[in-house]
Design a protein around this motif. Structure first.
Motif, short mmCIF file in Angstrom:
data_model
loop_
_atom_site.label_atom_id
_atom_site.label_comp_id
_atom_site.label_asym_id
_atom_site.label_seq_id
_atom_site.Cartn_x
_atom_site.Cartn_y
_atom_site.Cartn_z
N LYS A 1 0.86 -1.19 0.00
CA LYS A 1 0.00 0.00 0.00
C LYS A 1 0.88 1.23 0.00
CE LYS A 1 -3.84 -2.21 2.47
NZ LYS A 1 -3.26 -3.56 2.56
N ILE A 2 0.38 2.30 -0.59
CA ILE A 2 1.08 3.58 -0.58
C ILE A 2 0.43 4.44 0.51
CG2 ILE A 2 1.80 5.60 -1.91
CD1 ILE A 2 2.94 2.95 -2.93
N ILE A 3 1.23 4.83 1.50
CA ILE A 3 0.71 5.51 2.68
C ILE A 3 1.48 6.82 2.87
CG2 ILE A 3 0.31 5.33 5.17
CD1 ILE A 3 0.61 2.20 4.72
N LEU A 4 0.76 7.91 2.96
CA LEU A 4 1.37 9.22 3.24
C LEU A 4 1.05 9.59 4.67
CD1 LEU A 4 2.85 11.66 1.83
CD2 LEU A 4 0.58 12.68 1.62
N VAL A 5 2.07 10.00 5.41
CA VAL A 5 1.87 10.41 6.79
C VAL A 5 2.15 11.90 6.92
CG1 VAL A 5 2.40 9.99 9.22
CG2 VAL A 5 2.61 8.12 7.56
N ASP A 6 1.10 12.65 7.17
CA ASP A 6 1.09 14.11 7.25
C ASP A 6 1.33 14.72 5.87
OD1 ASP A 6 0.37 14.32 9.92
OD2 ASP A 6 2.44 14.23 10.61
N THR A 7 0.58 15.76 5.57
CA THR A 7 0.56 16.32 4.22
C THR A 7 1.23 17.69 4.14
OG1 THR A 7 -1.56 17.48 4.44
CG2 THR A 7 -1.65 15.14 3.84
N GLY A 8 1.79 18.17 5.27
CA GLY A 8 2.33 19.52 5.26
C GLY A 8 1.22 20.55 5.26
N GLY A 9 1.62 21.81 5.17
CA GLY A 9 0.64 22.90 5.12
C GLY A 9 0.17 23.16 3.71
N PRO A 10 -0.88 23.96 3.53
CA PRO A 10 -1.37 24.28 2.19
C PRO A 10 -0.30 24.86 1.28
CG PRO A 10 -2.91 25.06 3.86
CD PRO A 10 -1.68 24.61 4.59
N TRP A 11 0.68 25.52 1.87
CA TRP A 11 1.79 26.10 1.10
C TRP A 11 2.71 25.03 0.52
CZ3 TRP A 11 0.61 26.79 6.21
CH2 TRP A 11 1.38 26.06 7.14
#
Length: 217
Positions: free
Chosen positions: A57-67
């Motif tokens: 599976k491809i898992i992203l942990v935290d996406t950062g800020g809108p910037w």
């Protein structure tokens, strides 16, 4: 010197060139190292660490800020991925520098704190009771409250470095001493979560600094 509740342990930061932890079946890569920098006018500049877990599976942990939107799309593209390829997005807590790009991943299973949703359907879980949520036998979402009320970390086993814990703001950075307490909603609860992390993880990826290794005596 930290303690895992049973005895002292040392934490040692990795270098900027050691942000990838290959493994079978999952590898962990830090796409962006977070930071928190005080400013002379009393404000501070901050952005959360963004971590990608690749495997079955491809898992992203935290996406950062809108910037970070353009950065995140480019970082995924550099790895041959589009936002639609991401199966799970786990936000360790609800601060804007961690959840700012959730809208890039409408098809993913979304975890924010103890909420797990796919589209408008929410999945039952027992994280509020202290039980981890298993994504598969190698990856689990672990409740780690204290910084806020419903923080989570992501535990990955089987990497070349051992067990990696993507911990969000459970740890600000390596050797954060008591500075994390200034940002904690419940320092006693967070201290317990930190000790458990130090007891079980070989590498911890904090919310605002380089990953660090945990060396036990």
């Amino acid at each position: 010197m930290e303690t895992d509740g049973k005895g002292p342990c040392r934490t040692v930061p990795v270098t900027q060139s050691e942000l990838d932890f290959p493994g079978v079946p999952y590898s962990v890569s830090v796409l962006k190292v977070g930071y928190c920098i005080s400013q002379p006018d009393g404000t501070f500049r901050a952005d959360g660490t963004i971590t990608l877990i690749t495997g079955p599976k491809i898992i992203l942990v935290d996406t950062g800020g809108p910037w970070d939107r353009d950065f995140l799309k480019a970082a995924l593209k550099d790895r041959g991925l589009e936002p639609g390829d991401v199966n799970w997005v786990v936000c360790t807590h609800g601060h804007s520098d961690h959840v700012g790009n959730l809208s890039l991943f409408p098809a993913a299973v979304i975890v924010v704190g103890y909420d797990i949703s796919e589209g408008d359907t929410y999945r039952p879980n027992k994280m509020a009771e202290g039980q981890a949520y298993t994504i598969d036998e190698h990856v689990s979402v672990v409740p780690s409250p204290g910084h806020m009320g419903q923080d989570v970390s992501v535990q990955v086993t089987g990497t070349s470095a051992g067990t990696v814990l993507v911990a969000g703001d459970l740890f600000e950075r390596c050797s954060d001493d008591d500075s994390w307490k200034d940002l904690s909603m419940n320092t006693a609860v967070q201290e317990v979560s930190r000790q458990e992390a130090l007891r079980t993880a070989d590498v911890i990826i904090p919310g605002h600094g380089l990953p660090f290794r945990v060396l036990r005596n």
